[in-house]
Structure formats: C-alpha cells, structure tokens
Enzyme design. Structure first.
Site, PDB file in Angstrom:
ATOM      1  CG  ASP A   1      -4.126  -2.010   0.356  1.00  0.00           C
ATOM      2  OD1 ASP A   1      -3.026  -2.532   0.614  1.00  0.00           O
ATOM      3  OD2 ASP A   1      -4.442  -0.878   0.748  1.00  0.00           O
TER       4      ASP A   1
ATOM      5  CB  SER B   1      -0.949  -0.041   1.204  1.00  0.00           C
ATOM      6  OG  SER B   1      -1.947   0.940   1.089  1.00  0.00           O
TER       7      SER B   1
END
Length: 414
Positions: free
Chosen positions: A166, A47
C-alpha cells in the site's frame, strides 16, 4: 495552490472504505467547475485514492463505481469478522472488479495522466508510477497500491517484478509540487478539500504526510476506514464530499456561474436576496423526467440528511441526477428484507455463536483455494520468501554478532 497558466494536479489520499467521499468531490467539480478537471495535469492517488483516479480518468460510469463500492461494503458487513474473515479476500475482489470494469485500453487513457503511489518492500521507499504498457500493468499497480499485509494477504503482489504494498504507508498524499496540487481527503485536517472542524483545533498529527486534526470525529473515520459503516452513513459522507468541494470552489472563486447564497444568511434573508419565487413552477404538471429527478433527490436528502443548513440544501439541490440516482440505488440495495433479516440481532448472535466451529473450516478452505490460485506464481513467491528470510537472518546476525575488525598495527604485534 494552483497556477492557471501551468495547470494543477489533484491528489486523493488513501482512505479505505471512505472512497464514497471522492465520488461526491469529483461530481461537484464536474458539475460546478468542469474547466478545473479539464486543466488537471495529473491525477495522483494512494490506495483507494488511486482506484478512484484510474476509474475516473478511464471513464467508468458512476453507476458502476457505486455498484462495486456498495457490493464491497455489503459483502464485508455480512462477514462476522469483516475484512479479517478467512473466506473473504479483499485482494481477489479488487482483481476481479478491475478486470471486469476497466476498459481494455485503460493503459492508454491513464498513462502520463495518473500517478499511483506504491511502497517498495525491499527498502520501504515510496515510488510513484504513471507509465503503463498494458491493462495488466495498471491492474497490478492498483493491487499493489491497495495491498495491506495480513489483511489482503501474506505475500505482497509485484509490479514489473518488484514487490510493493500500500502506497499509503509511505506517502498517503502524493504530489509533485505542493504549490500546484489540490489535495483531497475525507479526514478533518489541512487538505484543500476536506471536512472543516467548526471549533478551533490547534492539535494535529501527520500520518504518512497526511495532516490530521486530533479530534474524536477523525478517530471514528479512521475506524470506518477499515470497518465500513452502514450504506446510509457512507451516502452522507458522499454528500459531505460534494459540499466540501463546493465550499472550496466558492472560496477560491473557481466555480462556473453565480456563487451559491452565503451560508450565514437565514432562510428569511435568502428570500429577500433571491426575490419572490415564481409560484407558476409549482403549478406545472408533476410529470416528466425533471420532476421525477427532483422528487428522487428530495427523498434522498430527507433520508440521508434530514437537517441541512440553507446553504447546504441550496448546493445539494443542484446535484447531478446521475449521483442522485446512484446513491438512491445504493441505499435501496441494503434495504431488502433478506438484508434486514441477516443483519438482525438474533441472526448475528447465532453467527457469532457458531463461529468457533465454522472458522477452522473456512480457514482451511480459504488456504487451499489461495494456494491453488497462486500455484503458477509459486516459484517466484518461494524465491522472494527465501531472499527475504536470508536478508532477515543477515540483519539479525549483524546486530547480535557484529564483525570485529582489528587495526593492522594490533595484528602485527601478535
């Protein structure tokens, strides 16, 4: 943790808007232990951690990174619903910023040097990618690693034809070997570089392979990860990263030069250890870049951290001028009169009052804009949605109406 002969890896956990912490960590490592950064085999991240790894290895100037992060925070804070505002697209902001600031040969710079954590949608398995053929592939991998469903969008992006979201969902702290990986996180926990709780805390929880202490401060940080606080608070988090990295270097004896004074000494004891200070430096002309930098750093520290321990202050006094100037500009960016007016209570109350009228219009405009933007990818998106719908129906049917298979002997009896 590390083997000087084999080198080591640096792993940055996903942390949303708390990425300011990583700027402080890497600046400290660059200032106090440049050999450590030179000997890093691979930078790993999930991320926002992957964004930091790529921007650092690609050589993006610190001033540009701080400008982009400050611009993002100010834009999100200006929205009534923050990241949930229909007119604001976190995904499109990252796409535009990455294309604008990453160099054209970024894929050559980061291939084999950076590992990006992704979560594959089809089987929800973690994938670590480190080989890239073009700048577009680097951007696609970063967009996948930062994609949060229903916040970044509804349809996940793809990397080499495969849909990912993610990487923090399945592995927030990627590593090849835990013994040779230095882990970094802005949350209180068990990472090598992270804030340390002053009191003994034996309660902890593991979230996506990230060990977190069960404390009130972590709850606040988790909230600030999605809802960014004031730039001043983020500046304090950046300085906290610098201090935590300095403590890590001192603890493991990895820094260059003499170690800073022991934090347990009082100011009077520090004066005895350091000896009498040369007062001639105070009588020097208050001119030149050095004096200006020192004055700017003192002003920044007084603004962000008015009460510092002697050890912390001695560490931050050696902070690089680049970080000092960048944080000063970031703090000034939100201090304008227009920003103060927009953030005032009457204006915000008026914004929330008209929200029921403006929200449907914003939603309609944003939906049309995103449909037009994704028009070239419409066939692939439709095919993926059809396959996902088919898989969902198949699983539901299997659970509700399990297939009945009779043994051969039972069939022969009929």
């Amino acid at each position: 943790m590390h083997d000087p002969k084999k080198g080591w890896n640096l792993s940055f956990a996903g942390c949303g808007f708390l990425g300011f912490y990583y700027l402080g960590v890497t600046c400290c490592l660059r200032d106090r232990a440049p050999h450590l950064l030179r000997n890093v085999c691979k930078f790993l991240g999930a991320s926002s951690g992957s964004l930091h790894c790529v921007s650092f290895v690609a050589g993006v100037p610190l001033a540009q990174i701080l400008h982009v992060l400050t611009d993002l925070v100010l834009k999100v804070r200006s929205q009534s619903l923050g990241i949930f505002q229909p007119s604001f697209s976190l995904h499109e902001f990252f796409r535009e910023a990455l294309h604008r600031h990453l160099p054209a040969n970024v894929h050559e710079l980061v291939s084999g040097k950076v590992g990006i954590s992704l979560t594959r949608v089809s089987d929800w398995e973690n994938v670590l990618v480190s080989d890239f053929q073009s700048k577009e592939e680097v951007v696609d991998a970063l967009l996948c690693s930062c994609f949060i469903p229903f916040i970044s969008g509804l349809i996940p992006p793809s990397f080499r034809g495969v849909r990912y979201v993610d990487g923090g969902f399945t592995n927030s702290v990627p590593s090849f070997d835990t013994k040779t990986t230095i882990t970094v996180s802005p949350f209180y926990g068990e990472c090598d570089i992270c804030p340390k709780a002053k009191s003994m805390n034996f309660f902890h929880v593991e979230v996506s392979k990230l060990n977190l202490h069960f404390c009130l401060r972590n709850g606040q940080l988790l909230w600030e990860m999605l809802f960014p606080p004031d730039i001043k608070v983020l500046g304090e988090i950046c300085l906290q990263g610098y201090l935590d990295a300095a403590r890590f270097l001192e603890k493991n004896d990895l820094g260059n030069g003499p170690p800073p004074p022991c934090p347990s000494l009082s100011p009077e004891e520090l004066e005895v250890v350091e000896g009498p200070r040369d007062t001639r430096s105070l009588e020097a002309p208050r001119e030149g870049a050095g004096w200006q930098t020192r004055l700017e750093r003192d002003e920044l520290l007084n603004h962000l951290c008015p009460s510092l321990q002697p050890w912390d202050q001695s560490v931050l006094q050696t902070m690089s001028p680049e970080l000092t100037a960048g944080l000063s500009e970031a703090v000034k960016a939100q201090g304008g009169y227009l920003s103060k007016i927009c953030s005032s209570l009457p204006v915000r109350a008026l914004t929330y009052a008209v929200l029921p009228c403006t929200l449907p219009v914003q939603s309609a405009v944003a939906t049309v804009h995103r449909l037009v933007t994704r028009l070239p990818d419409a066939p692939d998106d439709a095919q993926w949605l059809q396959s996902m719908a088919g898989q969902a129906c198949s699983r539901v049917t299997t659970h509700l109406f399990p297939a009945c298979r009779f043994p051969g002997s039972a069939v022969q009896r009929f």
